[in-house]
Design an enzyme around this catalytic site. Structure first.
Site, PDB file in Angstrom:
ATOM      1  N   LYS A  18      79.601  41.307  -4.486  1.00  0.00           N
ATOM      2  CA  LYS A  18      79.293  39.891  -4.746  1.00  0.00           C
ATOM      3  C   LYS A  18      80.537  39.101  -5.177  1.00  0.00           C
ATOM      4  O   LYS A  18      81.607  39.665  -5.357  1.00  0.00           O
ATOM      5  CB  LYS A  18      78.168  39.789  -5.779  1.00  0.00           C
ATOM      6  CG  LYS A  18      76.837  40.385  -5.283  1.00  0.00           C
ATOM      7  CD  LYS A  18      76.112  39.495  -4.289  1.00  0.00           C
ATOM      8  CE  LYS A  18      75.052  40.168  -3.454  1.00  0.00           C
ATOM      9  NZ  LYS A  18      73.890  40.746  -4.099  1.00  0.00           N
TER      10      LYS A  18
HETATM   11  C1  LIG Z   1      72.457  41.134  -4.026  1.00  0.00           C
HETATM   12  C2  LIG Z   1      71.222  40.304  -3.962  1.00  0.00           C
HETATM   13  C3  LIG Z   1      70.155  40.468  -4.854  1.00  0.00           C
HETATM   14  C4  LIG Z   1      70.034  41.618  -5.785  1.00  0.00           C
HETATM   15  O1  LIG Z   1      71.100  41.819  -6.596  1.00  0.00           O
HETATM   16  P1  LIG Z   1      71.188  43.210  -7.385  1.00  0.00           P
HETATM   17  O2  LIG Z   1      72.176  42.895  -8.452  1.00  0.00           O
HETATM   18  O3  LIG Z   1      71.645  44.215  -6.396  1.00  0.00           O
HETATM   19  O4  LIG Z   1      69.847  43.509  -7.919  1.00  0.00           O
HETATM   20  C5  LIG Z   1      69.091  39.596  -4.804  1.00  0.00           C
HETATM   21  N1  LIG Z   1      69.049  38.602  -3.901  1.00  0.00           N
HETATM   22  C6  LIG Z   1      70.034  38.420  -3.015  1.00  0.00           C
HETATM   23  C7  LIG Z   1      69.926  37.288  -2.057  1.00  0.00           C
HETATM   24  C8  LIG Z   1      71.141  39.279  -2.996  1.00  0.00           C
HETATM   25  O5  LIG Z   1      72.086  39.129  -2.087  1.00  0.00           O
END
Ligand SMILES: *Cc1c(COP(=O)(O)O)cnc(C)c1O
Length: 379
Positions: free
Chosen positions: A188
């Site tokens: 991310k």
């Molecule tokens: C990565 C992501 C999540 C979940 O994030 P985590 O930290 O892995 O639980 C939720 N929604 C979207 C759109 C994502 O890309």
């Protein structure tokens, strides 16, 4: 050099400096006893400040944030929650965790985010909440979603996991939902390894979230006197220290993301037959992942394009599939689909590919990927 000699380009890569290492070490040495939450508190204050809301709570991941948001809003069996058909499954899976019914609707062809008209059409007397997802750094039309939520008395939840640093009408991603979540997974915009944050301006919801994420303990409880059965969703101090170091560099990281997109756009914008991430006038897109969507609905699909790129030593990711087409949801009777016969999301879900967008990307690497993409698509 032949393709085999070229180093593989990963699809994602974080930006980790000595500062992240130093702060994580400092936390590992110090974040214990009475000071065990000090790094979390700093990270939370930085996130709340960035988003422009009063409250933030650090979590193990964004998925737990969406789960908490639904529980804090009192959503459960018999309730319906509307969200996009095309997103990462984490956006909608928590609806099932609380026993509510996920209702899948179409996305818009340009922003790839919830179609407000489709949301409104899917509202029933059982609808309790809308989950809007700021996909790949793009922003939902939050003005219209807020209007719909207010007119129907619904809770608005913002999944900003992919949109840290984006803005809509000058306000930061995360500022639009009654509650919003971010993810700090390694791929991310900023990362703490795994991690997440929930933010809200609502003091009552925040108090509820604080209790729910600590096994239902009343505020300040030191005697293990739990009021209810709840959850354990906390982030460690070492992760929070990583988050602080990343947030200190946020402006620079967003500038890098936008530069990487710009390099791609300069090379690809002239070609017909493909679409890239949108940035409508009211939006600043932080371009979490540069994404290309070939527009021919009968042409080679995303997996074919990925294979062609892979042969040229380039890793990529498929655009999220339509959740209602996945085995996870196909057979389920406890979900609802308010989708037209030919959902617009089908084109993106069928053809879209996320291109390498990590912080390792240089203009030369973008050159290589763009060239390979143009060759692979025969543009
Ligand atoms: C990565 C992501 C999540 C979940 O994030 P985590 O930290 O892995 O639980 C939720 N929604 C979207 C759109 C994502 O890309």
């Amino acid at each position: 050099m032949t393709t085999e000699d070229l180093p593989r380009i990963p699809v994602a890569a974080p930006s980790i400096t000595e500062r992240e290492g130093d702060l994580a070490r400092e936390a590992a040495m110090n974040a214990w006893g009475p000071g065990h939450y000090a790094y979390n508190a700093r990270f939370e204050a930085m996130m709340a400040g960035h988003v422009g809301v009063a409250h933030a709570a650090s979590l193990p991941h964004a998925t737990s944030g969406l789960h908490l948001a639904l529980v804090a809003a009192g959503i459960g069996p018999g309730d319906e929650v509307i969200g996009p058909d095309v997103t990462w499954i984490a956006s909608m899976a928590p609806v099932s965790y609380v026993g509510a019914t996920p209702v899948f609707v179409d996305i818009l062809p340009d922003t790839w985010c919830l179609d407000p008209a489709a949301v409104e059409a899917a509202i029933t007397p059982r609808t309790r909440a809308i989950i809007g997802v700021d996909l790949y750094g793009s922003m939902c039309d939050w003005t219209r979603l807020r209007d719909i939520a207010d007119r129907h008395g619904l809770v608005l939840i913002e999944d900003a996991a992919e949109a840290l640093g984006s803005t809509f009408q000058g306000r930061a991603a995360g500022a639009f939902g009654d509650m919003a979540v971010f993810s700090f997974h390694g791929s991310k915009t900023i990362t703490t390894g795994e991690g997440g944050m929930i933010v809200t301006d609502d003091a009552a919801l925040f108090a509820r979230i604080q209790k729910l994420r600590d096994h239902g303990r009343p505020p300040g409880d030191r005697f293990f006197q739990n009021d209810e059965v709840a959850f354990k969703y906390k982030m460690s101090g070492v992760q929070a220290a990583l988050g602080i170091a990343q947030m200190e560099r946020l402006d620079d990281l967003i500038a890098q993301k936008r530069q990487i997109f710009q390099w791609y756009a300069e090379r690809l914008a002239g070609f017909d037959g493909i679409a890239l991430n949108a940035q409508p006038q009211s939006v600043c897109n932080s371009y979490w992942m540069v994404t290309v969507v070939p527009q021919d609905p009968e042409g080679p699909d995303k997996f074919a394009l990925q294979a062609a790129l892979s042969e040229q030593a380039i890793d990529s990711r498929p655009f999220f599939s339509r959740l209602t087409t996945l085995k996870a949801y196909r057979g389920r009777t406890d979900c609802a689909r308010f989708l037209p016969e030919h959902p617009r999301g089908e084109l993106m879900a069928r053809n879209g590919v996320n291109l390498p967008s990590g912080y390792n990307m240089t203009e030369a690497l973008v050159d290589r990927v763009s060239g390979a993409l143009i060759r692979s698509l025969g543009l």
